[in-house]
Design a protein around this motif. Structure first.
Motif, PDB file in Angstrom:
ATOM      1  N   ILE A 161       0.927  -1.271  -0.023  1.00 60.28           N
ATOM      2  CA  ILE A 161      -0.055  -0.016   0.053  1.00 60.28           C
ATOM      3  C   ILE A 161       0.847   1.206   0.016  1.00 60.28           C
ATOM      4  O   ILE A 161       0.662   2.108  -0.862  1.00 60.28           O
ATOM      5  CB  ILE A 161      -1.064  -0.010   1.232  1.00 60.28           C
ATOM      6  N   ARG A 162       2.048   1.085   0.776  1.00 56.91           N
ATOM      7  CA  ARG A 162       2.890   2.520   0.870  1.00 56.91           C
ATOM      8  C   ARG A 162       3.554   2.682  -0.411  1.00 56.91           C
ATOM      9  O   ARG A 162       3.450   3.695  -0.920  1.00 56.91           O
ATOM     10  CB  ARG A 162       3.876   1.974   1.848  1.00 56.91           C
ATOM     11  N   GLY A 189     -13.107  -8.469   7.439  1.00 61.40           N
ATOM     12  CA  GLY A 189     -13.529  -9.563   6.695  1.00 61.40           C
ATOM     13  C   GLY A 189     -12.236 -10.138   6.114  1.00 61.40           C
ATOM     14  O   GLY A 189     -11.260  -9.433   5.986  1.00 61.40           O
ATOM     15  N   PRO A 190     -12.354 -11.368   5.978  1.00 62.66           N
ATOM     16  CA  PRO A 190     -11.097 -12.153   5.246  1.00 62.66           C
ATOM     17  C   PRO A 190     -10.653 -11.497   3.929  1.00 62.66           C
ATOM     18  O   PRO A 190      -9.369 -11.320   3.774  1.00 62.66           O
ATOM     19  CB  PRO A 190     -11.765 -13.600   4.939  1.00 62.66           C
ATOM     20  N   ARG A 191     -11.747 -10.811   3.245  1.00 61.78           N
ATOM     21  CA  ARG A 191     -11.231 -10.211   1.899  1.00 61.78           C
ATOM     22  C   ARG A 191     -11.647  -8.829   1.881  1.00 61.78           C
ATOM     23  O   ARG A 191     -12.131  -8.160   0.917  1.00 61.78           O
ATOM     24  CB  ARG A 191     -11.766 -10.894   0.977  1.00 61.78           C
ATOM     25  N   ALA A 192     -11.508  -8.312   3.256  1.00 59.42           N
ATOM     26  CA  ALA A 192     -11.844  -6.785   2.995  1.00 59.42           C
ATOM     27  C   ALA A 192     -11.144  -5.897   4.145  1.00 59.42           C
ATOM     28  O   ALA A 192     -10.871  -6.324   5.227  1.00 59.42           O
ATOM     29  CB  ALA A 192     -13.512  -6.610   3.469  1.00 59.42           C
ATOM     30  N   ILE A 193     -10.260  -4.986   3.551  1.00 64.67           N
ATOM     31  CA  ILE A 193      -9.435  -4.238   4.329  1.00 64.67           C
ATOM     32  C   ILE A 193     -10.064  -2.835   4.526  1.00 64.67           C
ATOM     33  O   ILE A 193      -9.808  -2.081   3.399  1.00 64.67           O
ATOM     34  CB  ILE A 193      -8.057  -4.304   3.971  1.00 64.67           C
ATOM     35  N   LEU A 194      -9.948  -2.304   5.775  1.00 57.00           N
ATOM     36  CA  LEU A 194     -10.323  -0.830   6.002  1.00 57.00           C
ATOM     37  C   LEU A 194      -8.971  -0.081   5.902  1.00 57.00           C
ATOM     38  O   LEU A 194      -8.105  -0.568   6.797  1.00 57.00           O
ATOM     39  CB  LEU A 194     -11.048  -0.701   6.912  1.00 57.00           C
ATOM     40  N   ARG A 244      -6.707  -0.306  -3.879  1.00 56.69           N
ATOM     41  CA  ARG A 244      -7.209  -1.756  -4.332  1.00 56.69           C
ATOM     42  C   ARG A 244      -6.426  -2.776  -5.118  1.00 56.69           C
ATOM     43  O   ARG A 244      -6.432  -3.822  -4.941  1.00 56.69           O
ATOM     44  CB  ARG A 244      -8.578  -1.227  -4.948  1.00 56.69           C
ATOM     45  N   GLU A 245      -5.690  -2.046  -6.080  1.00 52.50           N
ATOM     46  CA  GLU A 245      -4.877  -2.802  -7.169  1.00 52.50           C
ATOM     47  C   GLU A 245      -3.731  -3.473  -6.208  1.00 52.50           C
ATOM     48  O   GLU A 245      -3.396  -4.621  -6.565  1.00 52.50           O
ATOM     49  CB  GLU A 245      -4.345  -2.078  -8.227  1.00 52.50           C
ATOM     50  N   ALA A 246      -3.318  -2.642  -5.480  1.00 56.16           N
ATOM     51  CA  ALA A 246      -1.797  -3.316  -4.859  1.00 56.16           C
ATOM     52  C   ALA A 246      -2.261  -4.530  -3.797  1.00 56.16           C
ATOM     53  O   ALA A 246      -1.534  -4.976  -3.672  1.00 56.16           O
ATOM     54  CB  ALA A 246      -1.598  -2.050  -3.772  1.00 56.16           C
ATOM     55  N   VAL A 247      -3.586  -4.455  -3.123  1.00 52.51           N
ATOM     56  CA  VAL A 247      -3.710  -5.600  -2.374  1.00 52.51           C
ATOM     57  C   VAL A 247      -4.516  -6.748  -3.006  1.00 52.51           C
ATOM     58  O   VAL A 247      -5.416  -7.525  -2.625  1.00 52.51           O
ATOM     59  CB  VAL A 247      -4.525  -5.038  -1.258  1.00 52.51           C
ATOM     60  N   ALA A 248      -4.704  -6.606  -4.464  1.00 48.83           N
ATOM     61  CA  ALA A 248      -5.140  -7.832  -5.252  1.00 48.83           C
ATOM     62  C   ALA A 248      -6.951  -7.827  -5.062  1.00 48.83           C
ATOM     63  O   ALA A 248      -7.271  -8.883  -4.945  1.00 48.83           O
ATOM     64  CB  ALA A 248      -4.651  -8.943  -5.033  1.00 48.83           C
ATOM     65  N   GLY A 249      -7.366  -6.625  -4.715  1.00 46.92           N
ATOM     66  CA  GLY A 249      -8.859  -6.592  -4.775  1.00 46.92           C
ATOM     67  C   GLY A 249      -9.495  -7.102  -3.400  1.00 46.92           C
ATOM     68  O   GLY A 249     -10.481  -7.171  -3.029  1.00 46.92           O
TER      69      GLY A 249
END
Length: 311
Positions: free
Chosen positions: A229-230, A251-256, A284-289
């Motif tokens: 992200i950085r 969530g498992p596939r949700a990062i705030l 969003r692209e950096a963390v593969a969605g």
């Protein structure tokens, strides 16, 4: 979370069949170790149902009461599973062991039936473990098991893997305890086997409880994810530095993601707004969605010339 669902369904199918087989065997033989095993399978069956419920509920879209989505359903139901494993599986098995030691009662030996059921149980549990392990290998990629355990924010697959491993160990303990009872004629061995099975289940339950408790109260994204992200933010030409980065899995596939970003001083308001939208997409692209633009909050931070782009 497709791999997690596959592992849960496989475990559910096997444990449901085993609960019936072990229950019949426990009723016929009177073995408390076999009773502990049947309760173990009943608990595991209920656990798989709850895990599946959690996965389904987590897929629901965000709504007004839950603007960040329903991803934490996975964590909540995994925590409930650990409590059931502790009580229905572990604590009750130990209670039955104590009761059997104090009141041995009548035990009708039927080794052929007992070991047939235990053998079938071993095959079912081993098959479920293989499926869970293959799903784990697909999920973890080139990471080691310990690295995956440290970095994963989806407890479902680990729960199935630990339950299946505990089930295999418990089947071996039950076989040994029943065998020693048959050889020595002393029912204490059967009761001790039930007690050991209970301790194994309680140990697994405690590990799962601590893991899911941490996720429930909010865990940050793994360090490598925050580094991505950085890097993605600092690569933007409108950015001069990062004052702060805060993440939490909802969530498992949700990062705030909350970012305090230093922008170039010469940016106009329209250019700043465009940069914020661009950064949301980059994150969003950096963390593969593993997040969405609405979960990425970007706040302009005061310029700090001493920090620069290396912040």
């Amino acid at each position: 979370m497709a791999e997690s669902k596959t592992a849960v369904i496989a475990a559910l199918t096997g444990n449901a069949a085993l609960a019936v087989l072990k229950g019949v065997a426990a009723g016929v033989t009177g073995s408390v170790a076999m009773l502990a095993e049947s309760l173990h399978s009943v608990a595991d069956t209920g656990n798989q149902i709850l895990l599946f419920v959690g996965l389904r509920l987590a897929d629901r879209p965000p709504d007004r009461p839950h603007p960040f989505g329903h991803g934490k359903n996975v964590y909540f139901w995994a925590f409930v599973v650990s409590m059931l494993l502790f009580s229905v599986g572990g604590a009750f098995a130990i209670w039955e062991a104590v009761r059997k030691i104090l009141q041995p009662g009548v035990h009708t030996a039927s080794l052929r039936l007992t070991y047939s059921v235990l053998g079938a149980g071993f095959v079912f549990e081993l098959a479920s473990l293989v499926i869970a392990y293959r799903s784990l290998r697909h999920e973890k990629g080139e990471a080691t098991f310990l690295e995956y355990w440290r970095d994963t924010r989806d407890p479902t697959l680990l729960t199935v893997l630990l339950e299946d491993s505990a089930a295999l160990a418990s089947l071996v303990v039950a076989a040994v305890g029943i065998g020693l009872h048959h050889v020595t004629g002393n029912p204490v061995w059967d009761a001790l086997a039930s007690g050991v099975i209970g301790l194994v289940l309680i140990g697994v339950a405690i590990v799962l409880a601590f893991e899911t408790y941490s996720l429930l109260i909010g865990e940050a994204a793994p360090e490598d994810v925050e580094a991505k992200i950085r890097d993605a933010v600092l690569a933007d030409e409108a950015v001069t530095g990062i004052a702060g980065l805060y993440t939490m899995h909802v969530g498992p596939r949700a990062i705030l993601v909350v970012l305090e970003v230093r922008f170039r001083r010469d940016l106009t308001m329209p250019a700043l707004e465009a940069a914020v939208r661009r950064l949301q997409d980059r994150v969003r692209e950096a963390v593969a969605g593993a997040t969405q633009a609405r979960l990425v909050a970007i706040e302009p931070a005061p310029a700090d010339e001493s920090v620069g782009r290396a912040a």
